[in-house]
Design a protein around this motif. Structure first.
Motif, mmCIF file in Angstrom:
data_model
loop_
_atom_site.group_PDB
_atom_site.id
_atom_site.type_symbol
_atom_site.label_atom_id
_atom_site.label_comp_id
_atom_site.label_asym_id
_atom_site.label_seq_id
_atom_site.Cartn_x
_atom_site.Cartn_y
_atom_site.Cartn_z
ATOM 1 N N GLY A 175 0.833 -1.210 0.000
ATOM 2 C CA GLY A 175 0.000 0.000 0.000
ATOM 3 C C GLY A 175 0.862 1.251 0.000
ATOM 4 O O GLY A 175 1.658 1.449 -0.909
ATOM 5 N N SER B 297 3.225 5.373 -7.892
ATOM 6 C CA SER B 297 1.981 6.124 -7.727
ATOM 7 C C SER B 297 0.805 5.241 -7.359
ATOM 8 O O SER B 297 -0.162 5.712 -6.778
ATOM 9 N N LEU B 298 0.869 3.964 -7.714
ATOM 10 C CA LEU B 298 -0.237 3.067 -7.356
ATOM 11 C C LEU B 298 0.050 2.353 -6.047
ATOM 12 O O LEU B 298 -0.648 1.403 -5.680
ATOM 13 N N GLY B 299 1.063 2.803 -5.339
ATOM 14 C CA GLY B 299 1.429 2.185 -4.071
ATOM 15 C C GLY B 299 2.228 0.916 -4.303
ATOM 16 O O GLY B 299 2.606 0.603 -5.440
ATOM 17 N N ASN C 13 0.711 -3.510 -5.935
ATOM 18 C CA ASN C 13 -0.519 -3.488 -6.733
ATOM 19 C C ASN C 13 -0.612 -4.793 -7.531
ATOM 20 O O ASN C 13 0.219 -5.060 -8.406
ATOM 21 N N SER D 286 4.898 2.311 -12.915
ATOM 22 C CA SER D 286 4.642 1.917 -11.515
ATOM 23 C C SER D 286 5.859 1.307 -10.828
ATOM 24 O O SER D 286 5.714 0.521 -9.897
ATOM 25 N N ASP E 162 -9.910 3.757 -12.414
ATOM 26 C CA ASP E 162 -10.160 4.127 -11.014
ATOM 27 C C ASP E 162 -10.115 5.635 -10.767
ATOM 28 O O ASP E 162 -10.079 6.072 -9.612
ATOM 29 N N ILE F 68 -7.778 7.810 -10.861
ATOM 30 C CA ILE F 68 -6.701 8.148 -9.924
ATOM 31 C C ILE F 68 -6.345 9.643 -9.968
ATOM 32 O O ILE F 68 -6.148 10.253 -8.907
ATOM 33 N N HIS G 49 -8.708 11.420 -7.793
ATOM 34 C CA HIS G 49 -8.409 11.142 -6.381
ATOM 35 C C HIS G 49 -7.214 11.989 -5.922
ATOM 36 O O HIS G 49 -7.232 12.566 -4.830
ATOM 37 N N VAL H 249 -2.521 6.902 -4.253
ATOM 38 C CA VAL H 249 -3.625 6.172 -3.629
ATOM 39 C C VAL H 249 -3.722 6.434 -2.123
ATOM 40 O O VAL H 249 -4.446 5.742 -1.410
ATOM 41 N N GLU I 44 -4.879 8.229 1.393
ATOM 42 C CA GLU I 44 -6.167 8.752 1.849
ATOM 43 C C GLU I 44 -5.911 9.881 2.848
ATOM 44 O O GLU I 44 -4.773 10.111 3.264
#
Ligand SMILES: *Cc1c(COP(=O)(O)O)cnc(C)c1O
Length: 395
Positions: free
Chosen positions: A28, A50-52, A55, A253, A300, A302, A305, A378, A380
């Protein structure tokens, strides 16, 4: 020092001032060291992951491709390269793409593409205008357009015909334009130079100069691209389209891949068979990583987000600037932001980053007086809160 580091470090050329930590795995938005200690990651491997971490879709795409076909050479078409190129074109608004292994190589190729364009059109143009505080990579061409003396001086003489203008100062660009100017290269949002966002007026001003004089506009989106600013690419957010653009970092990624891309109008007069090439660039594994990354980014939402969490981050950093005397101000947009710090109070960015590391947070500097925030997209809001709490304790 960590025992593993002590035992194995002797072989590496000392080109990095590495943090005193040995990272082992990621999940994550957290990384874990060899002792299992977690680190909240606001660096993302220099805006790459960027996608953690972990993934599954990206990892599976690469794993499946390894078993199917790792490499062919670019003399042979394969089942993944064309699809990846079309996805890059769709996301970037460009028409033709050349895959590279890195951001520096993407910039090399972009510079060569611009020179070839002038050559084929017979304009006699060869000079480049670049920006002060810019960063475009470490190879000779890329370093030649990088606006930091310390990166350049030990390696001079560099590629001739490069001049530097002030970022966001259109008059300083205009003063350098001659009938020999071939291209103007800039990062729409400077990373290494301290997180400096181009104004829409500056971008449009450069676009106008280029259109009027027959000069090409090159945007280096290696760091700010692929959703980070809230748009897929930063030029889209600023509303000014370049002729050639560079990408890398987040596009795979974490798989080493970059690209330069151009409009059809440039491609028609630019690189042809024999002009440019790369053995590994855009190999099947790299292209599988690019396709998976762009698919997820789009599906998604992104970038959206990143825009939302970016606004939250901005508000929190503004609060810090208002309440913490060591924080002088905030810069940047989306999930590429920075704070200017008073180094008299808290020390330089490197010292702050070291303190943060001890407390389980990874941040990096952008110059001595800016702390940079380029987390996985990703993250929060709760991760922003956690970061702010730790960082406040370090300042
Ligand atoms: C990181 C970076 C580069 C260089 O990319 P490499 O993959 O390290 O060669 C070029 N331009 C910008 C804006 C960057 O941030």
């Amino acid at each position: 020092m960590n025992k593993y580091m002590e035992d194995t470090k002797g072989g590496l050329l000392h080109t990095y001032n590495q943090f005193p930590v040995v990272l082992d795995r990621g999940e994550g938005v957290y990384l874990y060291d060899t002792e299992g200690k977690p680190y909240l990651d606001f660096a993302a491997g220099y805006a790459v992951c960027s996608l953690g971490y972990g993934n599954k879709e990206v990892n599976d795409a690469i794993k499946n491709q390894i078993d199917k076909l790792m490499h062919t050479s670019n003399l042979y078409y394969n089942t993944v390269c064309g699809e990846a190129a079309l996805k890059v074109c769709k996301a970037s608004g460009m028409d033709r793409v050349f895959f590279t292994n890195s951001g520096g190589e993407a910039n090399e190729g972009a510079l060569k593409a611009a020179r070839k364009y002038a050559y084929k059109k017979g304009t006699g143009r060869y000079e480049f205008i670049a920006m002060r505080e810019s960063f475009h990579g470490r190879s000779f061409g890329a370093v030649s357009v990088t606006g930091h003396d310390s990166y350049r001086e030990p390696f001079e003489p560099l590629v001739p015909g490069v001049q530097f203008a002030e970022f966001n100062d259109l008059d300083s660009v205009k003063a350098l334009v001659t009938d020999k100017t071939c291209a103007i290269i800039l990062e729409p949002l400077q990373g290494e130079g301290g997180i400096n966002l181009a104004t829409p007026e500056f971008m449009q001003g450069i676009r106008d100069i280029c259109d009027k004089e027959g000069i090409l506009m090159i945007c280096d989106e290696v760091q700010c691209g692929v959703g980070r600013t809230g748009a897929m690419f930063c030029w889209q957010k600023l509303g000014v389209k370049p002729d050639i653009m560079c990408m890398a970092k987040a596009i795979g990624s974490g798989f080493p891949v970059g690209a330069f891309a151009m409009t059809e109008a440039v491609a028609e007069y630019s690189l042809e068979p024999g002009d440019h090439g790369t053995t590994y660039g855009g190999n099947p594994m790299a292209c599988a990583a690019v396709s998976a990354t762009l698919e997820i980014m789009e599906r998604d939402n992104i970038p959206q987000h990143a825009a939302e969490i970016g606004e939250y981050l901005a508000a929190k950093l503004d609060q810090m600037a208002a309440s913490n005397p060591a924080v002088l101000g905030r810069k940047g947009t989306g999930l590429m932001q920075g704070i200017t710090i008073d180094t008299e109070i808290c020390g330089a960015s490197g010292a702050v980053a070291n303190k943060a590391l001890e407390k389980g947070l990874l941040v990096i500097g952008a110059g001595a007086d800016v702390i940079r925030f380029v987390p996985p997209l990703v993250i929060e809001k709760e991760h922003v809160d956690e970061m702010v709490e730790i960082l406040n304790a370090c300042l």
